[in-house]
Design a protein around this motif. Sequence first.
Motif, short mmCIF file in Angstrom:
data_model
loop_
_atom_site.label_atom_id
_atom_site.label_comp_id
_atom_site.label_asym_id
_atom_site.label_seq_id
_atom_site.Cartn_x
_atom_site.Cartn_y
_atom_site.Cartn_z
N UNK A 73 -10.10 2.07 -5.02
CA UNK A 73 -9.19 2.49 -6.09
C UNK A 73 -8.52 3.82 -5.76
N UNK A 74 -9.30 4.78 -5.27
CA UNK A 74 -8.74 6.09 -4.91
C UNK A 74 -7.76 5.97 -3.74
N UNK A 75 -8.08 5.10 -2.79
CA UNK A 75 -7.16 4.90 -1.66
C UNK A 75 -5.85 4.27 -2.12
N UNK A 76 -5.93 3.32 -3.06
CA UNK A 76 -4.71 2.70 -3.58
C UNK A 76 -3.86 3.71 -4.34
N UNK A 77 -4.49 4.60 -5.09
CA UNK A 77 -3.74 5.62 -5.82
C UNK A 77 -3.06 6.60 -4.86
N UNK A 78 -3.80 7.05 -3.85
CA UNK A 78 -3.20 7.96 -2.87
C UNK A 78 -2.06 7.30 -2.11
N UNK A 79 -2.24 6.03 -1.77
CA UNK A 79 -1.18 5.30 -1.07
C UNK A 79 0.05 5.13 -1.96
N UNK A 80 -0.16 4.90 -3.25
CA UNK A 80 0.96 4.74 -4.18
C UNK A 80 1.76 6.04 -4.29
N UNK A 81 1.08 7.18 -4.37
CA UNK A 81 1.79 8.47 -4.42
C UNK A 81 2.58 8.70 -3.14
N UNK A 82 2.00 8.34 -2.02
CA UNK A 82 2.70 8.46 -0.74
C UNK A 82 3.92 7.54 -0.69
N UNK A 83 3.78 6.33 -1.21
CA UNK A 83 4.88 5.37 -1.16
C UNK A 83 6.03 5.78 -2.07
#
Length: 402
Positions: free
Chosen positions: A195-205
């Motif tokens: 979940x944390x990785x998906x959130x960080x990836x979403x902010x990056x995207x």
Amino acid sequence: MRARRLSLYIAGAAIVLPCLASAAPPANLKTVVEHAWSRSAEVRTLEARQEEAAAARSTAQSWIAGNPTVGLAQRNDRSPSLRDQRESELSVSAPFWLPGQKSARQAWAARSTDEVAAQLLQARLAVAGEVRIRFWEAAAAREVLAEKDDHLHHLEQFADEVQSRVKAGDLARSDGLLAQQEVHAAVVALAMARSQAAQALARYQVLTGTAELPPLEPEPLREPADGVNARLAAARATESRALAGLRLAEATRSESPSLAVSLRHETENNLAEPNRSIGIALQFPIGSKARNRPAESLAQTQLATAAAEAAQAAATVASDAALAREQVAHAEAALAAATSRAAAMHEHKALLEKSFRLGESSLAEVLRSNALSHEADVAVRQQRVALGAAHAQLNQARGLLP
């Protein structure tokens, strides 16, 4: 147990794969920064300011100080006489520069152009800084996710071995339940990490427009080619533009004088031919120092503000660079220590697992060793990411683009 893990993989793929399919993988961090720059709203504002500065330079090159005007006048004789007098006049007037005004305006326009160029570079550097932060945040989350997954895989293998020994009667049922509890805890930790990785990836995207991360490699450390930081260059350019604005205000203590040329055409019954004449007129506005004092005071205030901001920028740049160098040194030392600790913990874990199989160590000791070994591996991954982030921070502090 394996089925549960497979379901977690499928759920994670459902989250991540749509993001990965949205964009082609970028070549490197420089490409990602270019993507983010093209999506930045500040680009449009600075491009408009470039057009504004170009227009100011074009105006300053003109030989007239403002827009010319054209006048047309017509007069008729309405008196009860036989003269029937008519008069038409066409005039053209334009303001012209006073001594020093044109050069002052040209200097101000040139400094304005330099300021916009420096602000463009500063804005691009700011976008690069945001990309660097988001990239290493996503990279750190991805490394934690990978380590959690590896840890779960190892615990599942170990739990299967424990269950086999429980069935064979070599271990108590409580040992099997304890091993299963560790697996369940690892499953929860893996879900949280995903979940944390998906959130960080979403902010990056959102920032870059792509969900693919560049290669996880520290940036090479470099020094600015000209020795000038982009943030400091922008502050100094603003100061130079403010100084040119003060010189322009001092050179413009009155409105520009104007030169007018007129052509008059007169007709009258008593005249055999029309009477034509050409006139030239000069108008000099009367200005004073008191009248121009508000403009000069405003320019002096802007100059003082720009000078203070430039001095503050210089101090901030020096402080940030010094701090970033310290962070790189600390990250290198921490990575070396974490690597040595992980190697020692892996050796310790291998010895305890061998001892456990021989019946010489308890399950609690093995699980404790596994947890410590896992923490050591996580620390190594985190310190590698921290070193890459420290390199990026130092290059950012030096005003360098990827």
